[in-house]
Design an enzyme around this catalytic site. Sequence first.
Site, PDB file in Angstrom:
ATOM      1  N   ASN A   7      31.851  21.666  40.536  1.00 29.21           N
ATOM      2  CA  ASN A   7      31.171  22.927  40.863  1.00 29.21           C
ATOM      3  C   ASN A   7      31.981  23.641  41.953  1.00 29.21           C
ATOM      4  OD1 ASN A   7      29.469  24.740  42.369  1.00 29.21           O
ATOM      5  ND2 ASN A   7      27.691  23.880  41.320  1.00 29.21           N
ATOM      6  N   HIS A  43      27.629  28.456  39.532  1.00 30.90           N
ATOM      7  CA  HIS A  43      26.201  28.812  39.572  1.00 30.90           C
ATOM      8  C   HIS A  43      26.094  30.205  40.199  1.00 30.90           C
ATOM      9  CE1 HIS A  43      21.878  27.212  40.406  1.00 30.90           C
ATOM     10  NE2 HIS A  43      21.857  28.528  40.384  1.00 30.90           N
ATOM     11  N   ARG A  45      24.506  33.377  41.445  1.00 29.53           N
ATOM     12  CA  ARG A  45      23.148  33.824  41.767  1.00 29.53           C
ATOM     13  C   ARG A  45      23.137  35.345  41.803  1.00 29.53           C
ATOM     14  NH1 ARG A  45      23.209  28.738  44.337  1.00 29.53           N
ATOM     15  NH2 ARG A  45      21.376  27.544  43.794  1.00 29.53           N
ATOM     16  N   HIS A  50      28.061  33.170  46.119  1.00 28.99           N
ATOM     17  CA  HIS A  50      29.066  32.108  45.926  1.00 28.99           C
ATOM     18  C   HIS A  50      29.953  32.529  44.756  1.00 28.99           C
ATOM     19  CE1 HIS A  50      25.191  29.786  46.903  1.00 28.99           C
ATOM     20  NE2 HIS A  50      25.866  29.732  48.023  1.00 28.99           N
ATOM     21  N   GLU A  74      25.574  27.636  35.291  1.00 25.22           N
ATOM     22  CA  GLU A  74      24.180  27.293  35.552  1.00 25.22           C
ATOM     23  C   GLU A  74      23.500  28.416  36.325  1.00 25.22           C
ATOM     24  OE1 GLU A  74      24.812  23.557  37.655  1.00 25.22           O
ATOM     25  OE2 GLU A  74      24.728  24.597  39.575  1.00 25.22           O
ATOM     26  N   HIS A 195      23.283  17.298  42.028  1.00 25.82           N
ATOM     27  CA  HIS A 195      22.767  17.731  43.327  1.00 25.82           C
ATOM     28  C   HIS A 195      22.853  16.600  44.331  1.00 25.82           C
ATOM     29  CE1 HIS A 195      21.116  20.723  45.939  1.00 25.82           C
ATOM     30  NE2 HIS A 195      21.122  21.560  44.941  1.00 25.82           N
ATOM     31  N   GLY A 217      29.578  19.642  43.725  1.00 28.55           N
ATOM     32  CA  GLY A 217      30.248  20.735  44.415  1.00 28.55           C
ATOM     33  C   GLY A 217      30.261  20.589  45.920  1.00 28.55           C
TER      34      GLY A 217
HETATM   35  N1  PXP Z   1      23.126  21.186  39.623  1.00 23.52           N
HETATM   36  C1  PXP Z   1      22.504  22.326  39.977  1.00 23.52           C
HETATM   37  C2  PXP Z   1      21.491  22.886  39.067  1.00 23.52           C
HETATM   38  C3  PXP Z   1      22.832  22.977  41.168  1.00 23.52           C
HETATM   39  O1  PXP Z   1      22.192  24.111  41.521  1.00 23.52           O
HETATM   40  C4  PXP Z   1      23.825  22.433  42.000  1.00 23.52           C
HETATM   41  C5  PXP Z   1      24.226  23.157  43.260  1.00 23.52           C
HETATM   42  O2  PXP Z   1      24.773  24.406  42.932  1.00 23.52           O
HETATM   43  C6  PXP Z   1      24.451  21.246  41.586  1.00 23.52           C
HETATM   44  C7  PXP Z   1      24.078  20.639  40.405  1.00 23.52           C
HETATM   45  C8  PXP Z   1      25.533  20.603  42.390  1.00 23.52           C
HETATM   46  O3  PXP Z   1      24.999  20.150  43.611  1.00 23.52           O
HETATM   47  P1  PXP Z   1      25.958  19.823  44.830  1.00 23.52           P
HETATM   48  O4  PXP Z   1      26.584  21.103  45.270  1.00 23.52           O
HETATM   49  O5  PXP Z   1      25.047  19.229  45.861  1.00 23.52           O
HETATM   50  O6  PXP Z   1      26.989  18.846  44.335  1.00 23.52           O
END
Ligand code: PXP
Length: 241
Positions: A7, A43, A45, A50, A74, A195, A217
Amino acid sequence: MTHLSVNLNKIGLLRNSRGRNYPNMVEMAERTLQLGAFGITIHPRPDQRHATYQDAHDLKDLLKRFPGAELNIEGFPDAQFLDVVLEVEPDQCTLVPDDPNQLTSDHGWNLARDQDALRPVIAKLKAKGIRVVLFMDPDVENMVLAKDIGADRVELYTEAYANTYGKDGFSDVLATYQAAAQAALDAGLGVNAGHDLDLNNVQTLCEQGKITEVSIGHALTAEALDLGWDNVVKAYLAKLS
Ligand code: PXP
């Protein structure tokens, strides 16, 4: 083996804090794929703080040079997000129930409530050949419904897993995630996870072989700073000596 989708939102955040294209997201994506990562995730928004919608187009162009590698976009399926995704046609779209001002995703879909809204969205994405993933809390009972409304995979929201990793109660939390992953597999879904995963906790989650893909990410970026910082400080000191 579990696929890694990197990510790049935090690269976008750093870039956007200055007026120029540095660090360059496409270049970072190219390096990431050359190193063997399976995919790139962004992702975007609504405020594009970002990743931007333009990043989605630019990364799609890059991915054409990496056959077999995947782009995962996403986000919350509002009209603008869906327009971009349907135009870019990423390999995978992960639908996330976050509101525009949320700091980061912090819960999965409530399918009992949102299923009627999601069904046509999922159908539209799948009609374009895009694999559809639903971001879900690790609840066994929701997996059959996720399949029923048309999802191809779920992405298990792993904050609770990461928060308890190595602490009291961890084995129960891990069992909850393994049960949810198994329920998804039994329902005919693939399983992604993401996440707060990091170098320390990712292997335990994936070693039972139920997770097809993780997207990482925040920690990956922070770990890159941690592992690279000393070299860069030393390089500056050498320049200035
Ligand atoms: N999955 C989703 C749906 C997310 O919103 C995020 C963060 O943008 C991640 C995975 C990745 O999480 P992290 O940045 O904590 O690795």
